[in-house]
Motif scaffolding. Structure first.
Motif, short mmCIF file in Angstrom:
data_model
loop_
_atom_site.label_atom_id
_atom_site.label_comp_id
_atom_site.label_asym_id
_atom_site.label_seq_id
_atom_site.Cartn_x
_atom_site.Cartn_y
_atom_site.Cartn_z
N LYS A 1 -6.12 -14.41 24.08
CA LYS A 1 -4.86 -13.88 24.61
C LYS A 1 -3.95 -13.42 23.47
O LYS A 1 -3.35 -12.35 23.54
N LEU A 2 -3.84 -14.21 22.41
CA LEU A 2 -2.99 -13.84 21.28
C LEU A 2 -3.53 -12.62 20.55
O LEU A 2 -2.76 -11.74 20.14
N VAL A 3 -4.85 -12.56 20.40
CA VAL A 3 -5.45 -11.40 19.74
C VAL A 3 -5.21 -10.14 20.56
O VAL A 3 -4.86 -9.09 20.03
N GLU A 4 -5.33 -10.25 21.88
CA GLU A 4 -5.10 -9.10 22.75
C GLU A 4 -3.64 -8.64 22.67
O GLU A 4 -3.36 -7.45 22.62
N GLU A 5 -2.70 -9.59 22.66
CA GLU A 5 -1.29 -9.25 22.54
C GLU A 5 -1.00 -8.58 21.20
O GLU A 5 -0.26 -7.59 21.14
N ALA A 6 -1.59 -9.09 20.13
CA ALA A 6 -1.39 -8.49 18.80
C ALA A 6 -1.98 -7.09 18.76
O ALA A 6 -1.38 -6.16 18.20
N LYS A 7 -3.14 -6.93 19.35
CA LYS A 7 -3.78 -5.60 19.40
C LYS A 7 -2.89 -4.60 20.13
O LYS A 7 -2.66 -3.48 19.66
N GLU A 8 -2.35 -5.00 21.29
CA GLU A 8 -1.45 -4.13 22.05
C GLU A 8 -0.20 -3.80 21.25
O GLU A 8 0.28 -2.67 21.25
N TYR A 9 0.32 -4.79 20.55
CA TYR A 9 1.51 -4.57 19.71
C TYR A 9 1.23 -3.50 18.66
O TYR A 9 2.01 -2.57 18.49
N PHE A 10 0.11 -3.63 17.96
CA PHE A 10 -0.20 -2.65 16.91
C PHE A 10 -0.45 -1.27 17.50
O PHE A 10 -0.03 -0.26 16.93
N LEU A 11 -1.09 -1.20 18.66
CA LEU A 11 -1.31 0.10 19.30
C LEU A 11 0.01 0.73 19.71
O LEU A 11 0.16 1.95 19.65
N ASP A 12 0.99 -0.08 20.10
CA ASP A 12 2.32 0.43 20.43
C ASP A 12 3.09 0.84 19.18
O ASP A 12 3.89 1.77 19.20
N MET A 13 2.87 0.13 18.09
CA MET A 13 3.63 0.35 16.86
C MET A 13 3.16 1.59 16.09
O MET A 13 3.97 2.29 15.48
N ILE A 14 1.88 1.89 16.13
CA ILE A 14 1.31 2.95 15.30
C ILE A 14 1.96 4.31 15.52
O ILE A 14 2.31 4.99 14.55
N CYS B 1 0.86 -1.19 0.00
CA CYS B 1 0.00 0.00 0.00
C CYS B 1 0.90 1.24 0.00
O CYS B 1 0.96 1.96 0.98
N PRO B 2 1.62 1.49 -1.12
CA PRO B 2 2.63 2.55 -1.14
C PRO B 2 2.08 3.95 -0.88
O PRO B 2 2.78 4.78 -0.34
N LYS B 3 0.86 4.22 -1.26
CA LYS B 3 0.30 5.57 -1.02
C LYS B 3 -0.88 5.51 -0.06
O LYS B 3 -1.64 6.46 0.04
N GLY B 4 -1.03 4.40 0.62
CA GLY B 4 -2.16 4.22 1.52
C GLY B 4 -2.08 5.12 2.74
O GLY B 4 -1.01 5.35 3.28
N LYS B 5 -3.21 5.61 3.16
CA LYS B 5 -3.28 6.44 4.38
C LYS B 5 -3.99 5.69 5.49
O LYS B 5 -4.00 6.11 6.62
N ALA B 6 -4.62 4.57 5.15
CA ALA B 6 -5.34 3.79 6.14
C ALA B 6 -5.26 2.32 5.76
O ALA B 6 -5.04 1.98 4.60
N THR B 7 -5.42 1.48 6.76
CA THR B 7 -5.43 0.04 6.51
C THR B 7 -6.34 -0.62 7.53
O THR B 7 -6.58 -0.07 8.60
N THR B 8 -6.84 -1.76 7.18
CA THR B 8 -7.65 -2.55 8.10
C THR B 8 -6.87 -3.81 8.43
O THR B 8 -6.35 -4.47 7.54
N ILE B 9 -6.79 -4.10 9.70
CA ILE B 9 -6.08 -5.29 10.15
C ILE B 9 -7.09 -6.17 10.87
O ILE B 9 -7.75 -5.74 11.80
N VAL B 10 -7.23 -7.40 10.40
CA VAL B 10 -8.15 -8.36 11.01
C VAL B 10 -7.34 -9.33 11.85
O VAL B 10 -6.40 -9.96 11.35
N LEU B 11 -7.68 -9.43 13.11
CA LEU B 11 -6.98 -10.32 14.04
C LEU B 11 -7.89 -11.48 14.41
O LEU B 11 -9.02 -11.28 14.83
N CYS B 12 -7.41 -12.69 14.24
CA CYS B 12 -8.17 -13.89 14.58
C CYS B 12 -7.31 -14.81 15.43
O CYS B 12 -6.09 -14.83 15.27
N GLY B 13 -7.94 -15.58 16.28
CA GLY B 13 -7.20 -16.54 17.08
C GLY B 13 -7.67 -16.55 18.52
O GLY B 13 -8.73 -16.03 18.84
N GLU B 14 -6.84 -17.13 19.38
CA GLU B 14 -7.17 -17.18 20.80
C GLU B 14 -7.23 -15.77 21.37
O GLU B 14 -6.47 -14.89 20.95
#
Length: 134
Positions: free
Chosen positions: A23-36, A8-21
């Protein structure tokens, strides 16, 4: 955990779908919130610096060597207090998780504002501590 977003070279937004257990979804969510914020800062600044503690270690070593040569007690105290503050922030901001995600010889890169903000916080903490010691 680390993330790579591409295609997405010129993208200004993206949608990320998280699936799984939950605990793993919560960890991934926290990771993305820290990364943004880091990604946002890098896009604005277009400047990266080496991450990790190497820069902090060099600052601490330099400030301590200057403090050892300083004759004025107040100047020496503020330098030592600043070095302590940098050391504390180095521990706080140098994530073992990030280091573990990298291969041997790889370098963690981060926006320059992360380093300058940490140094600013160290100066503020050192001044506050110095004023309470006097």
């Amino acid at each position: 955990m680390f993330g790579i977003l591409s295609g997405c070279p010129k993208g200004k937004a993206t949608t990320i779908v998280l699936c799984g257990e939950d605990k793993l979804v919560e960890e991934a969510k926290e990771y993305f919130l820290d990364m943004i914020p880091g990604v946002r800062a890098e896009m604005k600044e277009n400047a990266l610096v080496a991450g990790g503690s190497a820069l902090y270690d060099k600052i601490i070593k330099y400030v301590c060597s200057e403090a050892n040569r300083e004759e004025d007690a107040n100047s020496k105290l503020i330098m030592e207090t600043f070095a302590e503050a940098i050391r504390a922030l180095s521990v706080k901001y140098t994530s073992q998780e990030n280091a573990g995600a990298l291969g041997e010889g790889d370098t963690l890169w981060e926006p320059s504002s992360v380093k300058s903000s940490a140094i600013y916080l160290a100066v503020h903490a050192a001044c506050h501590r110095f004023s309470s010691l006097k």
